[in-house]
Design an enzyme around this catalytic site. Structure first.
Site, short mmCIF file in Angstrom:
data_model
loop_
_atom_site.label_atom_id
_atom_site.label_comp_id
_atom_site.label_asym_id
_atom_site.label_seq_id
_atom_site.Cartn_x
_atom_site.Cartn_y
_atom_site.Cartn_z
CG HIS A 292 -0.29 0.14 2.40
ND1 HIS A 292 0.58 0.81 3.28
CD2 HIS A 292 -0.38 -1.13 3.55
CE1 HIS A 292 1.12 0.62 3.86
NE2 HIS A 292 0.59 -0.74 4.34
P1 TYD Z 1 -1.60 -2.66 8.22
O1 TYD Z 1 -1.20 -1.24 7.56
O2 TYD Z 1 -2.57 -2.87 6.05
O3 TYD Z 1 -0.36 -3.60 7.58
P2 TYD Z 1 0.80 -4.15 6.95
O4 TYD Z 1 0.83 -2.64 6.09
O5 TYD Z 1 2.22 -3.94 7.97
O6 TYD Z 1 0.14 -5.34 6.59
O7 TYD Z 1 -2.25 -2.88 8.92
C1 TYD Z 1 -2.97 -4.08 9.02
C2 TYD Z 1 -4.17 -4.12 10.26
O8 TYD Z 1 -3.95 -3.17 11.58
C3 TYD Z 1 -4.91 -3.48 9.40
O9 TYD Z 1 -6.27 -3.36 10.03
C4 TYD Z 1 -5.08 -1.55 10.50
C5 TYD Z 1 -4.68 -2.24 11.56
N1 TYD Z 1 -3.62 -1.33 12.02
C6 TYD Z 1 -3.95 -0.21 13.15
O10 TYD Z 1 -5.12 -0.54 13.53
N2 TYD Z 1 -2.80 0.90 13.62
C7 TYD Z 1 -2.32 1.04 13.00
O11 TYD Z 1 -1.35 1.77 13.69
C8 TYD Z 1 -1.69 0.20 11.75
C9 TYD Z 1 -0.57 -0.37 11.48
C10 TYD Z 1 -2.87 -0.58 11.34
#
Ligand code: TYD
Length: 133
Positions: free
Chosen positions: A51
């Site tokens: 992303h």
């Molecule tokens: P995501 O940012 O998509 O993870 P990555 O980039 O590491 O693959 O986040 C995964 C899940 O965690 C998503 O449902 C959102 C949640 N999340 C939070 O609630 N707070 C945060 O600060 C972050 C980074 C993620």
């Protein structure tokens, strides 16, 4: 690659008792820290990220172990292997990114410039490229 992307060296205090590094608000990294999160217990072969953020900027440190951060500014891709706790990768806003090749017991520390906001994510690569234009 977007020339704001950079590896930033952190202070490293060496001592016979071990090493110490630190990050201060208003110092070391080019944004105000609003949030800290960390990624751990990543099963072998898993990929995180996939992303971009519209506004959020991040600073990523491999506190333990190693992993690769793949960045894509819409024109060019570059892989940054992170494997030391005394430097990190500054990722400006609007950069597509993936994290992969996590070693066993690796720990990724991420400092972020915004609180969590799902609306700030661009999770579709085509949409990312469109928004870049
Ligand atoms: P995501 O940012 O998509 O993870 P990555 O980039 O590491 O693959 O986040 C995964 C899940 O965690 C998503 O449902 C959102 C949640 N999340 C939070 O609630 N707070 C945060 O600060 C972050 C980074 C993620």
């Amino acid at each position: 690659m977007n020339n704001a992307v950079q590896i930033i060296q952190l202070p490293k205090i060496l001592d016979r008792r071990g090493n110490l590094s630190f990050i201060e608000a208003g110092n070391h990294i080019p944004f105000e820290i609003k949030r800290t999160y960390w990624i751990y217990d990543v099963p072998g072969g898993e990929v995180r990220g996939g992303h971009a953020y519209r506004e959020n900027q991040e600073f990523i440190v491999a506190l333990s172990g190693s992993f690769d951060v793949l960045l894509d500014d819409g024109k060019e891709q570059k892989v940054f292997p992170l494997n030391r706790s005394y430097y990190g990768l500054y990722v400006p806003k609007s950069i597509w990114r993936q994290m992969r090749n996590f070693s066993t017991n690796s720990l990724a520390l991420v400092l972020a410039s915004t609180v969590y906001n799902e609306n700030d994510y661009i999770r579709n690569y085509e949409e990312f490229l469109m928004e870049k234009q």
